[in-house]
Design a protein around this motif. Structure first.
Motif, PDB file in Angstrom:
ATOM      1  N   HIS A 116       1.188  -1.266  -0.134  1.00  0.00           N
ATOM      2  CA  HIS A 116       0.021  -0.048  -0.117  1.00  0.00           C
ATOM      3  C   HIS A 116       0.997   0.971   0.573  1.00  0.00           C
ATOM      4  CE1 HIS A 116      -3.004   3.083   1.478  1.00  0.00           C
ATOM      5  NE2 HIS A 116      -3.774   2.260   1.131  1.00  0.00           N
ATOM      6  N   PRO A 117       0.820   2.483  -1.145  1.00  0.00           N
ATOM      7  CA  PRO A 117       1.663   3.891  -0.995  1.00  0.00           C
ATOM      8  C   PRO A 117       1.704   4.326   0.519  1.00  0.00           C
ATOM      9  CG  PRO A 117      -0.824   4.191  -1.645  1.00  0.00           C
ATOM     10  CD  PRO A 117      -0.698   2.332  -1.375  1.00  0.00           C
ATOM     11  N   GLU A 118       0.754   3.867   1.379  1.00  0.00           N
ATOM     12  CA  GLU A 118       0.859   4.856   2.547  1.00  0.00           C
ATOM     13  C   GLU A 118       2.017   4.176   3.945  1.00  0.00           C
ATOM     14  OE1 GLU A 118      -2.657   5.217   4.531  1.00  0.00           O
ATOM     15  OE2 GLU A 118      -3.213   6.651   2.975  1.00  0.00           O
ATOM     16  N   ASP A 119       2.458   2.663   3.272  1.00  0.00           N
ATOM     17  CA  ASP A 119       2.759   1.382   3.882  1.00  0.00           C
ATOM     18  C   ASP A 119       4.184   1.398   2.945  1.00  0.00           C
ATOM     19  OD1 ASP A 119       0.808   1.256   5.398  1.00  0.00           O
ATOM     20  OD2 ASP A 119       0.779  -0.326   5.749  1.00  0.00           O
ATOM     21  N   ILE A 120       4.645   1.764   2.496  1.00  0.00           N
ATOM     22  CA  ILE A 120       5.551   1.364   1.241  1.00  0.00           C
ATOM     23  C   ILE A 120       7.481   1.526   2.172  1.00  0.00           C
ATOM     24  CG2 ILE A 120       6.525   3.726   1.046  1.00  0.00           C
ATOM     25  CD1 ILE A 120       6.439   1.085  -2.014  1.00  0.00           C
ATOM     26  N   TYR A 121       7.170   2.480   3.460  1.00  0.00           N
ATOM     27  CA  TYR A 121       8.542   1.500   3.543  1.00  0.00           C
ATOM     28  C   TYR A 121       8.255   1.198   5.408  1.00  0.00           C
ATOM     29  CZ  TYR A 121      10.140   6.557   2.055  1.00  0.00           C
ATOM     30  OH  TYR A 121      11.156   7.004   1.398  1.00  0.00           O
ATOM     31  N   VAL A 122       7.164   0.305   5.733  1.00  0.00           N
ATOM     32  CA  VAL A 122       6.644  -0.610   7.061  1.00  0.00           C
ATOM     33  C   VAL A 122       8.002  -2.276   5.951  1.00  0.00           C
ATOM     34  CG1 VAL A 122       5.142  -2.001   8.026  1.00  0.00           C
ATOM     35  CG2 VAL A 122       5.028   0.485   7.342  1.00  0.00           C
ATOM     36  N   THR A 123       7.672  -2.622   6.964  1.00  0.00           N
ATOM     37  CA  THR A 123       8.938  -3.587   7.236  1.00  0.00           C
ATOM     38  C   THR A 123       7.912  -4.708   7.412  1.00  0.00           C
ATOM     39  OG1 THR A 123      10.662  -3.138   8.241  1.00  0.00           O
ATOM     40  CG2 THR A 123      11.474  -2.396   6.664  1.00  0.00           C
ATOM     41  N   ASP A 124       7.308  -4.833   8.709  1.00  0.00           N
ATOM     42  CA  ASP A 124       7.114  -5.908   9.989  1.00  0.00           C
ATOM     43  C   ASP A 124       6.089  -7.006   9.098  1.00  0.00           C
ATOM     44  OD1 ASP A 124       5.062  -4.148  10.471  1.00  0.00           O
ATOM     45  OD2 ASP A 124       6.469  -4.018  11.906  1.00  0.00           O
ATOM     46  N   GLU A 125       5.367  -6.846   9.418  1.00  0.00           N
ATOM     47  CA  GLU A 125       4.413  -7.995   8.857  1.00  0.00           C
ATOM     48  C   GLU A 125       2.667  -7.304   9.041  1.00  0.00           C
ATOM     49  OE1 GLU A 125       4.436  -8.691  13.742  1.00  0.00           O
ATOM     50  OE2 GLU A 125       5.491  -9.211  12.056  1.00  0.00           O
TER      51      GLU A 125
END
Length: 248
Positions: free
Chosen positions: A35-44
């Motif tokens: 998701h574009p808002e989660d592009i930097y999120v690296t966990d589950e």
């Protein structure tokens, strides 16, 4: 192009006003990009966008980003600024997300790598990777990702990249043989005046391009390397010398 032919003749997924929700039986629905808002999120907890892949022509055609609406991939890759042209350093998280759309859908599904040409698929870049997008009058048509010198090598405790390393390059088939790859390498050679690495393996096309540029830039022949891991001693081979040895 072959892709164009496949898409032009496909009555399942083409049409200006195609209501995807009415024809979902024509498509495979899979999670394709973060998701574009989660592009930097690296966990589950990272959310992914569902995409539609046509059962007939096997092309990824649409993404569900907000409000249960399906957006055409080609429309997503359009910028409001039609003057956007050439290779441009990422302007933020939206450009980083567009690189993911190009990588995971346009490259991996629609125009997949050719093993005979030594092409490989790419992982999405790390958060600290540098990203360039290639624009053609406001349409994103390619990308380049770089690992920057001094940044940590993923999966290691202390290792850091010993030089700036071009990790991935992709240009859409419709926009090849227009000098865009050459323009990118020349831009990077201007930006990085000393050593510049390229992640191994290098595609046949990239080897040919880099060697042809180096043939006209003898002062840079000692500076461009094919790298594994960090690009330190033992992790790099000089591209110009490799080409001479291989008779390219």
């Amino acid at each position: 192009s072959l892709l164009q032919e496949r898409m032009n003749v496909c009555t399942y997924c083409q049409g200006e006003k195609l209501e995807y929700n009415q024809y979902l039986e024509n498509f495979l629905e899979e999670e394709l990009v973060p998701h574009p808002e989660d592009i930097y999120v690296t966990d589950e907890t990272q959310r992914w966008c569902s995409g539609l892949i046509c059962k007939e022509c096997k092309v990824g055609v649409a993404l569900k980003v907000v409000d249960e609406q399906w957006l055409k991939v080609e429309d997503i890759l359009k910028d409001t600024d039609t003057n956007q042209h050439g290779w441009v350093l990422s302007r933020g998280s939206h450009d980083r997300w567009l690189q993911g759309v190009l990588n995971n859908i346009v490259y991996y599904i629609n125009e997949p790598p050719d093993e005979k040409e030594n092409e490989t698929d790419y992982s999405l870049p790390s958060a600290d990777d540098q990203i360039w997008l290639c624009w053609n009058h406001g349409q994103a048509v390619g990308f380049c990702t770089l690992k920057n010198s001094g940044n940590k090598v993923p999966g290691t405790l202390m290792d850091k990249y010993q030089m700036d390393i071009v990790d991935s390059v992709f240009i859409r088939k419709s926009h090849r043989r227009r000098g865009l790859g050459k323009a990118l390498i020349e831009e990077l050679m201007k930006t990085y005046q000393s050593n510049l690495g390229f992640s191994s393996p290098l595609s046949n096309g990239m080897v040919h391009l880099v060697v042809s540029i180096l043939a006209k830039s003898p002062t840079r022949q000692d500076h461009l390397w094919m790298c594994t891991d960090s690009g330190g001693e033992g992790d790099k081979k000089n591209i110009w010398l490799m080409a001479q040895t291989m008779g390219k």
